[in-house]
Scaffold this motif. Structure first.
Motif, mmCIF file in Angstrom:
data_model
loop_
_atom_site.group_PDB
_atom_site.id
_atom_site.type_symbol
_atom_site.label_atom_id
_atom_site.label_comp_id
_atom_site.label_asym_id
_atom_site.label_seq_id
_atom_site.Cartn_x
_atom_site.Cartn_y
_atom_site.Cartn_z
ATOM 1 N N PRO A 27 -33.256 38.116 -39.404
ATOM 2 C CA PRO A 27 -33.427 38.435 -37.984
ATOM 3 C C PRO A 27 -34.850 38.241 -37.465
ATOM 4 C CG PRO A 27 -33.006 40.432 -39.271
ATOM 5 C CD PRO A 27 -32.835 39.263 -40.188
ATOM 6 N N ALA A 48 -35.197 34.611 -36.651
ATOM 7 C CA ALA A 48 -34.395 34.309 -35.465
ATOM 8 C C ALA A 48 -35.138 34.711 -34.195
ATOM 9 C CB ALA A 48 -33.047 35.021 -35.546
ATOM 10 N N ARG A 49 -35.765 35.880 -34.217
ATOM 11 C CA ARG A 49 -36.526 36.331 -33.036
ATOM 12 C C ARG A 49 -37.725 35.416 -32.760
ATOM 13 N NH1 ARG A 49 -34.949 41.389 -34.976
ATOM 14 N NH2 ARG A 49 -36.824 41.669 -36.213
ATOM 15 N N VAL A 87 -26.480 30.186 -36.385
ATOM 16 C CA VAL A 87 -26.534 31.180 -37.456
ATOM 17 C C VAL A 87 -25.480 30.823 -38.493
ATOM 18 C CG1 VAL A 87 -26.241 33.610 -38.046
ATOM 19 C CG2 VAL A 87 -27.307 32.958 -35.862
ATOM 20 N N ASP A 96 -23.916 32.132 -42.027
ATOM 21 C CA ASP A 96 -23.853 33.308 -42.898
ATOM 22 C C ASP A 96 -23.032 32.999 -44.139
ATOM 23 O OD1 ASP A 96 -24.050 35.868 -43.875
ATOM 24 O OD2 ASP A 96 -22.436 36.638 -42.655
#
Length: 103
Positions: free
Chosen positions: A9, A12-13, A24, A26
């Protein structure tokens, strides 16, 4: 066009504000979960469909269907990460919460 990759995360930010598109993926948590399960002696029987035939396949193979049990998702991840033993019969019973199957 620049392509950037990140992990988790925080990445991603950092990457999202400058990105035209963020994707994304996973798969690592899935493959890690399967790897940990297999290393712990669990047999994993892949099945490609997510329909009524999957439940029938699981029953035919005396297996626990690993989808469709959202209440157990977080608990299952914790159990796999910590290699916690569970009672197979209780874990396979959909009426028993996964955390109640811990040995």
């Amino acid at each position: 066009m620049t392509v950037s990759f990140g992990w988790g995360p925080v990445a991603a930010r950092v990457l999202a504000p400058a990105a035209a598109c963020v994707v994304v993926v996973d798969v690592l948590s899935f493959t890690t979960s399967v790897g940990v399960a297999v290393e712990g002696g669990t047999a994993v029987l892949p099945y490609r469909r997510r329909d009524a035939t999957a439940a029938a396949y699981a029953r035919e193979n005396d297996a626990l269907l690993a989808v469709g049990r959202p209440r157990d998702l977080a608990q299952g991840r914790k159990l796999i990460e910590t290699a916690t033993a569970v009672d197979p019969a209780r874990a396979a019973d959909p009426s028993v919460p996964l955390k109640a199957a811990v040995r």
